[in-house]
Design a protein around this motif. Sequence first.
Motif, PDB file in Angstrom:
ATOM      1  N   ASP A  10     103.575  15.120  56.008  1.00 17.40           N
ATOM      2  CA  ASP A  10     104.717  15.987  56.331  1.00 17.40           C
ATOM      3  C   ASP A  10     105.132  16.874  55.161  1.00 17.40           C
ATOM      4  O   ASP A  10     106.266  17.345  55.108  1.00 17.40           O
ATOM      5  CB  ASP A  10     105.912  15.136  56.786  1.00 17.40           C
ATOM      6  CG  ASP A  10     105.681  14.512  58.152  1.00 17.40           C
ATOM      7  OD1 ASP A  10     104.722  14.917  58.832  1.00 17.40           O
ATOM      8  OD2 ASP A  10     106.460  13.615  58.525  1.00 17.40           O
ATOM      9  N   ASP A  11     104.219  17.094  54.225  1.00 20.68           N
ATOM     10  CA  ASP A  11     104.503  17.960  53.077  1.00 20.68           C
ATOM     11  C   ASP A  11     104.633  19.396  53.561  1.00 20.68           C
ATOM     12  O   ASP A  11     103.711  19.939  54.159  1.00 20.68           O
ATOM     13  CB  ASP A  11     103.364  17.847  52.059  1.00 20.68           C
ATOM     14  CG  ASP A  11     103.654  18.563  50.754  1.00 20.68           C
ATOM     15  OD1 ASP A  11     104.478  19.490  50.729  1.00 20.68           O
ATOM     16  OD2 ASP A  11     103.048  18.172  49.746  1.00 20.68           O
ATOM     17  N   ARG A  12     105.788  20.010  53.321  1.00 18.48           N
ATOM     18  CA  ARG A  12     106.016  21.399  53.745  1.00 18.48           C
ATOM     19  C   ARG A  12     105.863  22.386  52.597  1.00 18.48           C
ATOM     20  O   ARG A  12     106.013  23.587  52.787  1.00 18.48           O
ATOM     21  CB  ARG A  12     107.405  21.505  54.365  1.00 18.48           C
ATOM     22  CG  ARG A  12     107.472  20.758  55.682  1.00 18.48           C
ATOM     23  CD  ARG A  12     108.783  20.976  56.400  1.00 18.48           C
ATOM     24  NE  ARG A  12     108.736  20.360  57.705  1.00 18.48           N
ATOM     25  CZ  ARG A  12     109.339  19.218  58.010  1.00 18.48           C
ATOM     26  NH1 ARG A  12     110.025  18.574  57.099  1.00 18.48           N
ATOM     27  NH2 ARG A  12     109.255  18.725  59.222  1.00 18.48           N
ATOM     28  N   ILE A  14     103.091  22.118  50.119  1.00 21.58           N
ATOM     29  CA  ILE A  14     101.661  22.321  49.886  1.00 21.58           C
ATOM     30  C   ILE A  14     100.921  21.870  51.141  1.00 21.58           C
ATOM     31  O   ILE A  14     101.044  20.714  51.557  1.00 21.58           O
ATOM     32  CB  ILE A  14     101.173  21.514  48.666  1.00 21.58           C
ATOM     33  CG1 ILE A  14     101.911  21.991  47.416  1.00 21.58           C
ATOM     34  CG2 ILE A  14      99.664  21.652  48.497  1.00 21.58           C
ATOM     35  CD1 ILE A  14     101.616  21.181  46.180  1.00 21.58           C
ATOM     36  N   PRO A  15     100.155  22.753  51.744  1.00 16.74           N
ATOM     37  CA  PRO A  15      99.434  22.387  52.965  1.00 16.74           C
ATOM     38  C   PRO A  15      98.398  21.287  52.695  1.00 16.74           C
ATOM     39  O   PRO A  15      97.778  21.244  51.625  1.00 16.74           O
ATOM     40  CB  PRO A  15      98.737  23.682  53.385  1.00 16.74           C
ATOM     41  CG  PRO A  15      99.411  24.772  52.636  1.00 16.74           C
ATOM     42  CD  PRO A  15      99.960  24.158  51.387  1.00 16.74           C
ATOM     43  N   LEU A  16      98.215  20.412  53.661  1.00 17.08           N
ATOM     44  CA  LEU A  16      97.225  19.352  53.550  1.00 17.08           C
ATOM     45  C   LEU A  16      95.845  19.932  53.239  1.00 17.08           C
ATOM     46  O   LEU A  16      95.080  19.363  52.458  1.00 17.08           O
ATOM     47  CB  LEU A  16      97.186  18.536  54.846  1.00 17.08           C
ATOM     48  CG  LEU A  16      96.138  17.423  54.921  1.00 17.08           C
ATOM     49  CD1 LEU A  16      96.365  16.380  53.842  1.00 17.08           C
ATOM     50  CD2 LEU A  16      96.139  16.802  56.303  1.00 17.08           C
ATOM     51  N   GLU A  17      95.540  21.081  53.810  1.00 18.83           N
ATOM     52  CA  GLU A  17      94.229  21.705  53.601  1.00 18.83           C
ATOM     53  C   GLU A  17      93.981  21.994  52.115  1.00 18.83           C
ATOM     54  O   GLU A  17      92.840  21.943  51.656  1.00 18.83           O
ATOM     55  CB  GLU A  17      94.110  23.009  54.407  1.00 18.83           C
ATOM     56  CG  GLU A  17      94.091  22.805  55.905  1.00 18.83           C
ATOM     57  CD  GLU A  17      95.469  22.491  56.491  1.00 18.83           C
ATOM     58  OE1 GLU A  17      96.508  22.856  55.881  1.00 18.83           O
ATOM     59  OE2 GLU A  17      95.518  21.846  57.543  1.00 18.83           O
ATOM     60  N   THR A  18      95.037  22.292  51.366  1.00 12.00           N
ATOM     61  CA  THR A  18      94.884  22.555  49.932  1.00 12.00           C
ATOM     62  C   THR A  18      94.415  21.300  49.214  1.00 12.00           C
ATOM     63  O   THR A  18      93.475  21.348  48.412  1.00 12.00           O
ATOM     64  CB  THR A  18      96.213  23.058  49.324  1.00 12.00           C
ATOM     65  OG1 THR A  18      96.593  24.260  49.978  1.00 12.00           O
ATOM     66  CG2 THR A  18      96.079  23.304  47.834  1.00 12.00           C
ATOM     67  N   SER A  19      95.043  20.177  49.500  1.00 16.32           N
ATOM     68  CA  SER A  19      94.635  18.924  48.873  1.00 16.32           C
ATOM     69  C   SER A  19      93.236  18.516  49.317  1.00 16.32           C
ATOM     70  O   SER A  19      92.440  18.020  48.513  1.00 16.32           O
ATOM     71  CB  SER A  19      95.630  17.814  49.204  1.00 16.32           C
ATOM     72  OG  SER A  19      96.859  18.059  48.565  1.00 16.32           O
ATOM     73  N   LEU A  20      92.931  18.714  50.580  1.00 17.90           N
ATOM     74  CA  LEU A  20      91.591  18.383  51.067  1.00 17.90           C
ATOM     75  C   LEU A  20      90.535  19.261  50.408  1.00 17.90           C
ATOM     76  O   LEU A  20      89.431  18.787  50.108  1.00 17.90           O
ATOM     77  CB  LEU A  20      91.532  18.515  52.589  1.00 17.90           C
ATOM     78  CG  LEU A  20      92.322  17.468  53.362  1.00 17.90           C
ATOM     79  CD1 LEU A  20      92.335  17.802  54.856  1.00 17.90           C
ATOM     80  CD2 LEU A  20      91.780  16.074  53.110  1.00 17.90           C
ATOM     81  N   GLY A  38     103.426  10.605  57.369  1.00 15.18           N
ATOM     82  CA  GLY A  38     104.872  10.692  57.458  1.00 15.18           C
ATOM     83  C   GLY A  38     105.579  11.002  56.147  1.00 15.18           C
ATOM     84  O   GLY A  38     106.788  11.191  56.137  1.00 15.18           O
ATOM     85  N   ALA A  39     104.860  11.054  55.043  1.00 15.91           N
ATOM     86  CA  ALA A  39     105.487  11.328  53.744  1.00 15.91           C
ATOM     87  C   ALA A  39     105.652  12.831  53.538  1.00 15.91           C
ATOM     88  O   ALA A  39     104.833  13.629  53.977  1.00 15.91           O
ATOM     89  CB  ALA A  39     104.653  10.740  52.616  1.00 15.91           C
TER      90      ALA A  39
END
Length: 65
Positions: A10-12, A14-20, A38-39
């Motif tokens: 639920d990080d608003r 930094i997009p999950l795609e950036t970390s991936l 949920g974090a």
Amino acid sequence: MPLLVCHGSDDRRIPLETSLRIFAETRQRGVAFQRFDGASHSFRPEDPNWTRLARVVGSWLHRHG
């Protein structure tokens, strides 16, 4: 250098795609990735993921510290 990437679903900020992408581009060099459902961006002690985060980071530091 070892790297641990932790990302809340639920990080608003930094997009999950950036970390991936970081994980995909560096995983051959000892990078680990953990997703926390949920974090948000900021893990806080009242967050239900706090205990798991502490366990993941502690274990990672034990292996690489």
